[in-house]
Design a protein around this motif. Sequence first.
Motif, mmCIF file in Angstrom:
data_model
loop_
_atom_site.group_PDB
_atom_site.id
_atom_site.type_symbol
_atom_site.label_atom_id
_atom_site.label_comp_id
_atom_site.label_asym_id
_atom_site.label_seq_id
_atom_site.Cartn_x
_atom_site.Cartn_y
_atom_site.Cartn_z
ATOM 1 N N GLY A 141 -67.305 47.270 20.871
ATOM 2 C CA GLY A 141 -67.073 47.780 22.216
ATOM 3 C C GLY A 141 -66.378 46.792 23.127
ATOM 4 O O GLY A 141 -65.922 45.723 22.717
ATOM 5 N N ILE A 142 -66.309 47.173 24.382
ATOM 6 C CA ILE A 142 -65.722 46.362 25.446
ATOM 7 C C ILE A 142 -66.848 45.955 26.381
ATOM 8 O O ILE A 142 -67.651 46.803 26.784
ATOM 9 C CB ILE A 142 -64.640 47.145 26.222
ATOM 10 N N VAL A 143 -66.916 44.683 26.740
ATOM 11 C CA VAL A 143 -67.964 44.196 27.632
ATOM 12 C C VAL A 143 -67.326 43.606 28.880
ATOM 13 O O VAL A 143 -66.444 42.739 28.795
ATOM 14 C CB VAL A 143 -68.850 43.143 26.943
ATOM 15 N N ALA A 144 -67.764 44.095 30.045
ATOM 16 C CA ALA A 144 -67.330 43.542 31.331
ATOM 17 C C ALA A 144 -68.507 42.852 31.985
ATOM 18 O O ALA A 144 -69.616 43.394 32.026
ATOM 19 C CB ALA A 144 -66.797 44.644 32.236
ATOM 20 N N LEU A 145 -68.266 41.644 32.494
ATOM 21 C CA LEU A 145 -69.298 40.872 33.195
ATOM 22 C C LEU A 145 -68.740 40.450 34.544
ATOM 23 O O LEU A 145 -67.563 40.096 34.646
ATOM 24 C CB LEU A 145 -69.697 39.638 32.375
ATOM 25 N N ASN A 146 -69.585 40.476 35.574
ATOM 26 C CA ASN A 146 -69.082 40.164 36.915
ATOM 27 C C ASN A 146 -69.399 38.742 37.367
ATOM 28 O O ASN A 146 -69.345 38.439 38.560
ATOM 29 C CB ASN A 146 -69.605 41.177 37.935
ATOM 30 N N ILE A 166 -71.838 39.216 17.689
ATOM 31 C CA ILE A 166 -71.422 40.514 17.155
ATOM 32 C C ILE A 166 -69.920 40.686 17.351
ATOM 33 O O ILE A 166 -69.281 39.935 18.104
ATOM 34 C CB ILE A 166 -72.162 41.681 17.835
ATOM 35 N N PHE A 167 -69.368 41.701 16.712
ATOM 36 C CA PHE A 167 -67.951 41.997 16.875
ATOM 37 C C PHE A 167 -67.742 42.787 18.167
ATOM 38 O O PHE A 167 -68.319 43.863 18.353
ATOM 39 C CB PHE A 167 -67.421 42.801 15.694
ATOM 40 N N LEU A 168 -66.932 42.245 19.071
ATOM 41 C CA LEU A 168 -66.535 42.927 20.294
ATOM 42 C C LEU A 168 -65.013 42.955 20.362
ATOM 43 O O LEU A 168 -64.349 41.989 19.976
ATOM 44 C CB LEU A 168 -67.090 42.214 21.528
ATOM 45 N N GLU A 169 -64.473 44.040 20.852
ATOM 46 C CA GLU A 169 -63.011 44.138 21.004
ATOM 47 C C GLU A 169 -62.532 43.267 22.159
ATOM 48 O O GLU A 169 -61.555 42.525 22.023
ATOM 49 C CB GLU A 169 -62.613 45.594 21.264
ATOM 50 N N ILE A 170 -63.221 43.371 23.301
ATOM 51 C CA ILE A 170 -62.750 42.717 24.527
ATOM 52 C C ILE A 170 -63.942 42.225 25.331
ATOM 53 O O ILE A 170 -64.975 42.902 25.419
ATOM 54 C CB ILE A 170 -61.948 43.700 25.410
ATOM 55 N N ILE A 171 -63.783 41.060 25.929
ATOM 56 C CA ILE A 171 -64.707 40.583 26.957
ATOM 57 C C ILE A 171 -63.868 40.322 28.203
ATOM 58 O O ILE A 171 -62.876 39.587 28.150
ATOM 59 C CB ILE A 171 -65.430 39.297 26.539
ATOM 60 N N VAL A 172 -64.263 40.924 29.314
ATOM 61 C CA VAL A 172 -63.535 40.732 30.560
ATOM 62 C C VAL A 172 -64.511 40.217 31.609
ATOM 63 O O VAL A 172 -65.625 40.724 31.751
ATOM 64 C CB VAL A 172 -62.848 42.041 31.026
ATOM 65 N N ALA A 173 -64.108 39.175 32.323
ATOM 66 C CA ALA A 173 -64.964 38.521 33.313
ATOM 67 C C ALA A 173 -64.075 37.822 34.339
ATOM 68 O O ALA A 173 -62.875 37.639 34.106
ATOM 69 C CB ALA A 173 -65.882 37.507 32.630
ATOM 70 N N PRO A 174 -64.650 37.422 35.476
ATOM 71 C CA PRO A 174 -63.840 36.685 36.453
ATOM 72 C C PRO A 174 -63.303 35.375 35.891
ATOM 73 O O PRO A 174 -62.203 34.947 36.237
ATOM 74 C CB PRO A 174 -64.811 36.438 37.613
ATOM 75 N N SER A 175 -64.089 34.710 35.026
ATOM 76 C CA SER A 175 -63.665 33.443 34.449
ATOM 77 C C SER A 175 -64.563 33.098 33.273
ATOM 78 O O SER A 175 -65.607 33.730 33.056
ATOM 79 C CB SER A 175 -63.721 32.319 35.499
ATOM 80 N N PHE A 176 -64.148 32.096 32.529
ATOM 81 C CA PHE A 176 -64.899 31.588 31.384
ATOM 82 C C PHE A 176 -64.954 30.067 31.520
ATOM 83 O O PHE A 176 -63.930 29.429 31.791
ATOM 84 C CB PHE A 176 -64.209 31.935 30.065
ATOM 85 N N SER A 177 -66.114 29.492 31.333
ATOM 86 C CA SER A 177 -66.176 28.034 31.327
ATOM 87 C C SER A 177 -65.413 27.515 30.116
ATOM 88 O O SER A 177 -65.207 28.232 29.127
ATOM 89 C CB SER A 177 -67.629 27.551 31.275
#
Length: 505
Positions: free
Chosen positions: A299-304, A318-329
């Motif tokens: 799936g696709i996971v969005a984090l705020n 796990i296998f994820l297609e996309i991770i979207v977030a404001p930023s990543f350390s």
Amino acid sequence: MKRALISVSDKEGVVAFAKALVQLDFEIISTGGTKKILEENGVLTTGIEAVTEFPEMLDGRVKTLHPMIHGGLLFRRDLETHVNEAKRHGIQPIDLVCVNLYPFQETIAKPDVALSEAIENIDIGGPSMLRSAAKNYQAVTVLVDAADYAPVLAELENGSVTPETRAKLAAKVFRHTASYDALIAGFLTEEEFPEKLTLTYDLKESLRYGENPHQKAAFYEEPLADVHSVAHASQLHGKELSYNNIRDTDAALKIAAEFTEPVAVAVKHMNPCGVGVGTTIFEAYEKAYEADETSIFGGIVALNREVDVETAQKLSEIFLEIIVAPSFSDAALAILTKKKNIRLLSVDMSSFAPSLEKTSVNGGLLVQDSDTFVADPETFTVVTEKAPTDEEMRALLVQWKIVKHVKSNAIVVGNASQTLGVGAGQMNRIGAAKIALSQAGVNAQRAVLASDAFFPMNDTVLAAAEAGITAIIQPGGSIKDADSIEMANKHGIAMVTTQVRHFKH
């Protein structure tokens, strides 16, 4: 000697282009700032006033709107009557036009731009010259994009620009001026739904295929779209997005935008399969994952919130297609980029402003306001003998935010921190309820249920009672509301109505 008229707002590459045209025996006609920069770089130019025998006037508003210019662009070289008329009036042909327009888009993108400034950046002479040249593309080469300078020069060095190239450049001009006018119309139009809807989009990227491999597709973006958008995301890792990736990411971002507290949203096929709310983003993701450990796969996971090391480690399991977030350390990126096929997107989530929603149908377009209804307990009506507890009300508010993003008929079961079951897009509401309650299983006991629209029968309330649901939120408005309320009272369920439905087709 052939003549080229050059008048550009964006000067990038124009000096080299003009010098190359001079080497090919073109006379250069130019205006204002373009003439100045060309002459400063050693390009001999003829001023527009020398051609029109008329001075620039009205603060530059009138300089190229003249028969000597438009006659030179528009007269047909293959018609003897046109040729003779041009000669009679002393009109010489203009064979190439290189024009780009006042920066209207850049101007109106400024915060609090003044109307007067926007008006002065509406180009009149430029579009007029472009359209005249494009209309007569059989004889005139017209350029509006610096990317076309080199290909056109290459053809000129081989003798002439081909008819096929001139036709393509003309079509590009009309697309460009249409887009320019659409931006102006949109800026000046106050009506929400005017008699003509003029829209413009810029090609962001061509896609490998559409919903299915046999369908062609492309991704376009609105020129002035809000930054909280997959169209304005920065891709930090992974292969290009697919058509379905983009739609799912858009759905996930819209759900995440409902929350100010840390939230994680997992989406499959445009529906949330798990939403978690926590005090930290790690806790939120744990809740989203636990909500449906099966469906989140792929799936696709969005984090705020920024993705930290702990969350990244959990995401990587796990296998994820996309991770979207404001930023990543940096440490989180180091963990997640080890997975070759995952896409990582960074999106500014600080200023989400929903725009009009547009849905195509064969031969038409549906346009509506976005569903921006904000849940407010002050507007809810408790219709049962039992009122929700504070904890139940918190859970109802969370699930009400989520159910609006589930395809209708929609039923969501959950608590104050996560979804437990989602029933989406069924042909009847009891079918959606059975799916959501079955998915929740024993966790439905003491959970709440949200429905995007009213209950046509009391069967959904009965199913909720049998599963152990203690509170329900729904719009109300059915002619059989009394039956549903009676069933809720019979089983000690608290029910609130919102008077607002959330159909999502």
